[in-house]
Design a protein around this motif. Structure first.
Motif, short mmCIF file in Angstrom:
data_model
loop_
_atom_site.label_atom_id
_atom_site.label_comp_id
_atom_site.label_asym_id
_atom_site.label_seq_id
_atom_site.Cartn_x
_atom_site.Cartn_y
_atom_site.Cartn_z
N ILE A 112 46.72 37.49 41.65
CA ILE A 112 46.80 38.04 40.29
C ILE A 112 45.72 39.09 40.07
CG2 ILE A 112 46.52 37.47 37.84
CD1 ILE A 112 47.96 34.77 38.55
N ARG A 113 44.52 38.83 40.57
CA ARG A 113 43.45 39.82 40.46
C ARG A 113 43.84 41.12 41.18
NH1 ARG A 113 38.37 38.93 39.01
NH2 ARG A 113 38.57 36.68 39.39
N THR A 114 44.47 40.98 42.33
CA THR A 114 44.90 42.15 43.11
C THR A 114 45.96 42.94 42.35
OG1 THR A 114 44.42 41.03 45.20
CG2 THR A 114 45.94 42.90 45.28
N ALA A 115 46.91 42.23 41.72
CA ALA A 115 47.97 42.91 40.95
C ALA A 115 47.37 43.72 39.81
CB ALA A 115 48.96 41.89 40.42
N PHE A 116 46.35 43.18 39.15
CA PHE A 116 45.66 43.93 38.10
C PHE A 116 44.95 45.15 38.69
CE2 PHE A 116 45.96 40.14 35.34
CZ PHE A 116 46.09 40.72 34.08
N ALA A 117 44.15 44.92 39.72
CA ALA A 117 43.28 45.97 40.26
C ALA A 117 44.06 47.13 40.85
CB ALA A 117 42.35 45.37 41.31
N LYS A 118 45.19 46.85 41.51
CA LYS A 118 45.96 47.91 42.17
C LYS A 118 46.80 48.72 41.21
CE LYS A 118 46.40 46.24 46.91
NZ LYS A 118 47.36 45.85 47.98
N ASN A 119 46.87 48.30 39.96
CA ASN A 119 47.74 48.98 39.00
C ASN A 119 47.02 49.33 37.70
OD1 ASN A 119 50.59 48.77 40.30
ND2 ASN A 119 49.73 46.72 40.53
N GLY A 120 45.79 49.78 37.85
CA GLY A 120 45.06 50.33 36.72
C GLY A 120 44.56 49.33 35.71
N GLY A 121 44.47 48.05 36.10
CA GLY A 121 43.98 47.03 35.18
C GLY A 121 42.80 46.28 35.74
N ASN A 122 42.31 45.33 35.00
CA ASN A 122 41.26 44.44 35.51
C ASN A 122 41.36 43.09 34.84
OD1 ASN A 122 40.04 46.25 33.25
ND2 ASN A 122 38.74 44.44 33.26
N MET A 123 41.15 42.05 35.62
CA MET A 123 41.23 40.70 35.11
C MET A 123 39.95 40.36 34.35
SD MET A 123 42.95 37.55 37.17
CE MET A 123 41.56 36.78 37.99
N GLY A 124 40.10 39.70 33.22
CA GLY A 124 38.95 39.32 32.42
C GLY A 124 38.67 37.83 32.53
N SER A 125 37.70 37.38 31.76
CA SER A 125 37.36 35.96 31.74
C SER A 125 38.28 35.21 30.78
CB SER A 125 35.90 35.78 31.31
OG SER A 125 35.70 36.36 30.02
#
Length: 247
Positions: A112-125
């Motif tokens: 899930i972190r990878t899906a965020f990072a590779k598509n202009g997003g970032n995972m939060g707390s």
């Protein structure tokens, strides 16, 4: 009983209902099994199981598949899944909530972190975006169920908190605790709903431009393609013109 929502528009974007049926059935089966394990294997006695079965029926999942998922729980079969929620940010400042059922939290977190990072997003707390949403019960009837006055009367009689009618259909919102009772009462007066589920309803929507929408939808597709991910929620509002271009 007023407001504005793009729920139906967003959930039906880009023909998402039509893709990868086998993967969708697998996720529905997982939810049915987990719900049956947590309570009675009878949908009438187990509100969460009834929601899961209704969701499966809405996607035309065969009855045999539904029963097999329930029987798996009754027989003590299947993995023990953990319910997890991930929160983060997508392109254009959109807030995203991801719900997962997993037997390996490290794998899920990494994917899930990878899906965020590779598509202009970032995972939060935890809690970084969910404070901007309400956890509510959601019921959806197509426009063929009746006009706004008929649906409003039925929803108020059933004890619903909010109704939003549009050319797409009728959204009915209620508290999480009352979803089972309200949906049951509506079924008596209006017939079976197209959708009955728990949902994350945003306090405010974020307008997304076309360039951000392209990346955002790629991110959502990547998240939804993950076997552990059950649902993805967001506060994004994409215009019909942009949706038409991207469809």
């Amino acid at each position: 009983m007023a407001g504005h929502s793009k729920f139906a528009n967003i959930k039906h974007r880009k023909g998402a209902q039509d893709k990868k049926r086998s993967a969708m059935f697998s996720k529905l089966s997982r939810e049915i099994t987990v719900a049956a394990k947590m309570g009675m294997p009878d949908p009438d006695m187990n509100p969460r199981l009834r929601l899961a079965v209704n969701a499966a029926k809405a996607q035309s999942m065969p009855k045999d598949n539904i029963q097999r998922a329930i029987d798996k729980a009754s027989g003590g079969e299947g993995e023990d899944y953990e319910e997890l929620r991930y929160e983060g940010f997508g392109p254009g400042g959109v807030s995203i909530i991801v719900e997962a059922l997993t037997d390996n939290r490290n794998r899920s977190a990494t994917n899930i972190r990878t899906a965020f990072a590779k598509n202009g997003g970032n995972m939060g707390s935890a809690g970084s975006v969910s404070h901007g949403f309400d956890r509510l019960g959601f019921i959806f009837y197509p426009i063929t169920a009746g006009d706004e006055e008929k649906i409003l009367e039925a929803a108020m009689e059933a004890g619903a908190d909010d109704i939003i009618s549009s050319e797409d259909g009728h959204e009915i919102w209620t508290s999480m605790e009352e979803l089972h009772a309200v949906s049951g009462a509506l079924e008596q007066s209006l017939g079976e709903a197209e959708t009955v589920k728990l949902a994350w309803r945003p306090h405010m929507m974020v307008n997304v431009e076309e360039s951000d929408a392209v990346t955002l939808f790629k991110m959502i597709d990547a998240l939804e393609d993950d076997d552990d991910v059950q649902t993805v929620w967001g506060n994004y509002d994409v215009s019909d013109e942009i949706l038409e271009k991207l469809s």
